[in-house]
Design an enzyme around this catalytic site. Structure first.
Site, PDB file in Angstrom:
ATOM      1  CG  MET A   1     -42.750 -16.588 -17.749  1.00 47.59           C
ATOM      2  SD  MET A   1     -43.391 -15.206 -18.685  1.00 47.59           S
ATOM      3  CE  MET A   1     -42.784 -15.561 -20.330  1.00 47.59           C
TER       4      MET A   1
ATOM      5  CB  CYS B   1     -41.409 -18.975  -7.087  1.00 50.77           C
ATOM      6  SG  CYS B   1     -43.197 -18.892  -6.903  1.00 50.77           S
TER       7      CYS B   1
ATOM      8  CE  LYS C   1     -36.380 -16.201 -13.713  1.00 54.38           C
ATOM      9  NZ  LYS C   1     -37.560 -16.062 -12.826  1.00 54.38           N
TER      10      LYS C   1
ATOM     11  CG  ASN D   1     -35.906 -11.911 -15.355  1.00 54.56           C
ATOM     12  OD1 ASN D   1     -36.503 -12.233 -14.329  1.00 54.56           O
ATOM     13  ND2 ASN D   1     -36.526 -11.760 -16.497  1.00 54.56           N
TER      14      ASN D   1
ATOM     15  CG  ASP E   1     -39.338  -4.179 -15.585  1.00 53.41           C
ATOM     16  OD1 ASP E   1     -40.270  -4.964 -15.412  1.00 53.41           O
ATOM     17  OD2 ASP E   1     -38.914  -3.410 -14.701  1.00 53.41           O
TER      18      ASP E   1
ATOM     19  N   GLY F   1     -39.163 -12.229 -19.904  1.00 55.04           N
ATOM     20  CA  GLY F   1     -40.391 -12.891 -19.468  1.00 55.04           C
ATOM     21  C   GLY F   1     -41.582 -12.312 -20.209  1.00 55.04           C
ATOM     22  NE  ARG F   2     -43.729  -9.241 -16.236  1.00 58.64           N
ATOM     23  CZ  ARG F   2     -43.655  -8.309 -15.318  1.00 58.64           C
ATOM     24  NH1 ARG F   2     -44.746  -7.881 -14.733  1.00 58.64           N
ATOM     25  NH2 ARG F   2     -42.477  -7.785 -14.976  1.00 58.64           N
TER      26      ARG F   2
END
Ligand SMILES: Cc1cc2nc3c(=O)[nH]c(=O)nc-3n(C[C@H](O)[C@H](O)[C@H](O)COP(=O)(O)O)c2cc1C
Length: 356
Positions: free
Chosen positions: A50, A140, A180, A244, A246, A268-269
């Site tokens: 990230m 991305c 990715k 990947n 959520d 991630g988040r």
């Protein structure tokens, strides 16, 4: 009242001042000449790359508080790293000596760019610096980048993607190359695209269960991720599949692994909601008393200053304040005060006062 010198928080198992055991035997390859992806048990975890988040400071802190099985860098533009005097690529590739000293998990450099020759020059430098694998960003979704056929744009240009993978594999020799990516650009073309990637002898393939046009909106489609696992099995490929999208809790990790059959899970988040998510002892960030959270934030601020002062603006660290101030009485007020600060010194003073 005199300002009290801040000490490292008590909560982390290892403070930043006491160096963890470097012989820790948990999958850290001793040399890059190993496809470490193959050594990881099903259900392994990865902290997602990230930008402006997973730099050398944040990775080290997460490593101390509860490490995933694999770390990834922010995305590094290979062309900029090789040819430009701009600082971003170098900062994204930067490894603080303390991170290297503490590192107990494989650390992968994620690169992007469309010039195979730049991959050939950039990759040896990254491996030399301490990264033990290379991941290629084909996900991305930034419109400008996709329009140029880079990152997620490569989904519609498989021949170009193939050349980049080949250049990376040649430059890596036996260090592992992974990709990715997403399910498509404007629409899903999961099988066609994943089928192509699975024919490229990749060590690992991360599927973010969204198309590029979704950006980060809507739910990640874990059924599509599951279909990539099935495709991999049908093709007899040995590529490890990482899902990947959520994943916010340990329960999410277990549920999605079971549902999809992926080998690995990338968060991630979710790390913003629980920086202890990768701990194996079940402790959760939300259970910590506010003082521990504020001490963790103080440590983060101190390390950010140590590593980046004079190189990156102070304001970048502000985006992390929310992590530590969410969900407890008085947290929001503290956050508002911190948002108004303009320097490390100002913020440190506020935190010192709060901790008195
Ligand atoms: C602030 C931020 C920066 C990101 N930077 C990158 C990056 O450098 N490389 C990359 O492959 N993905 C990047 N992503 C995407 C994440 O790696 C991940 O695929 C996405 O957030 C979905 O996972 P999540 O739902 O667990 O957050 C970024 C995401 C965020 C929120």
């Amino acid at each position: 009242m005199p300002a009290r010198r801040l000490v490292a928080p008590r909560f982390p198992v290892k403070s930043l001042d006491s160096q963890p055991n470097l012989d820790h035997d948990v999958g850290m390859p001793r040399s890059p000449l190993v496809n470490f992806w193959n050594t990881l048990p099903v259900g392994f975890t990865v902290l997602a790359p990230m930008e402006d988040v997973t730099d050398t400071v944040f990775r080290r802190l997460i490593g101390l508080w509860g490490a995933p099985d694999v770390f990834m860098s922010e995305f590094i533009n290979s062309t900029e790293l090789v040819h430009s005097k701009r600082r971003f690529a170098k900062q994204h590739a930067y490894l603080d000596s303390k991170e290297l000293a503490d590192l107990q998990r494989p650390l992968v450099a994620q690169i992007w760019g469309n010039e195979p020759e730049d991959y050939r020059q950039a990759i040896p430098r990254l491996l030399e610096a301490g990264f033990v694998g290379i991941d290629i960003n084909m996900g991305c979704p930034a419109v400008k980048v996709v329009r140029r056929g880079s990152c997620a744009g490569l989904i519609d240009h498989p021949a170009q993607a193939g050349e980049l993978i080949q250049a990376a594999q040649e430059a890596c020799a036996v260090a592992p190359v992974s990709v990715k990516t997403r399910l498509g650009v404007k629409e899903k073309k999961t099988h066609e695209w994943a089928g192509f990637l699975l024919s490229r002898n990749l060590a690992a393939l991360t599927i973010h269960g969204r198309i590029a046009a979704q950006m980060s909106e809507g739910e990640a489609d874990w059924d599509e991720i599951a279909s990539v696992v099935r495709l991999r099995d049908e093709l007899g490929s040995t590529t490890r599949i990482i899902g990947n999208g959520d994943l916010r809790s340990r329960e999410d990790l277990a549920r999605r692994q079971k549902q999809s059959g992926v080998d690995g899970l990338m968060v991630g988040r979710g790390i913003f909601y629980d920086p202890l998510l990768f701990r194996t002892d079940g402790r959760r960030f939300e259970e910590l008393p506010p003082a521990e959270k504020v001490k963790m934030m103080t440590l983060h601020l101190r390390e950010q200053q140590r590593v980046w002062e004079g190189h990156k603006g102070y304001d970048l660290v502000k985006s992390f304040y929310k992590i530590y101030t969410r969900g407890w009485e008085g947290g929001e007020e503290l956050r508002d005060r911190l948002y108004q600060t303009r320097s490390y010194t100002e913020a440190t003073e506020i935190l010192e006062q709060w901790l008195l």
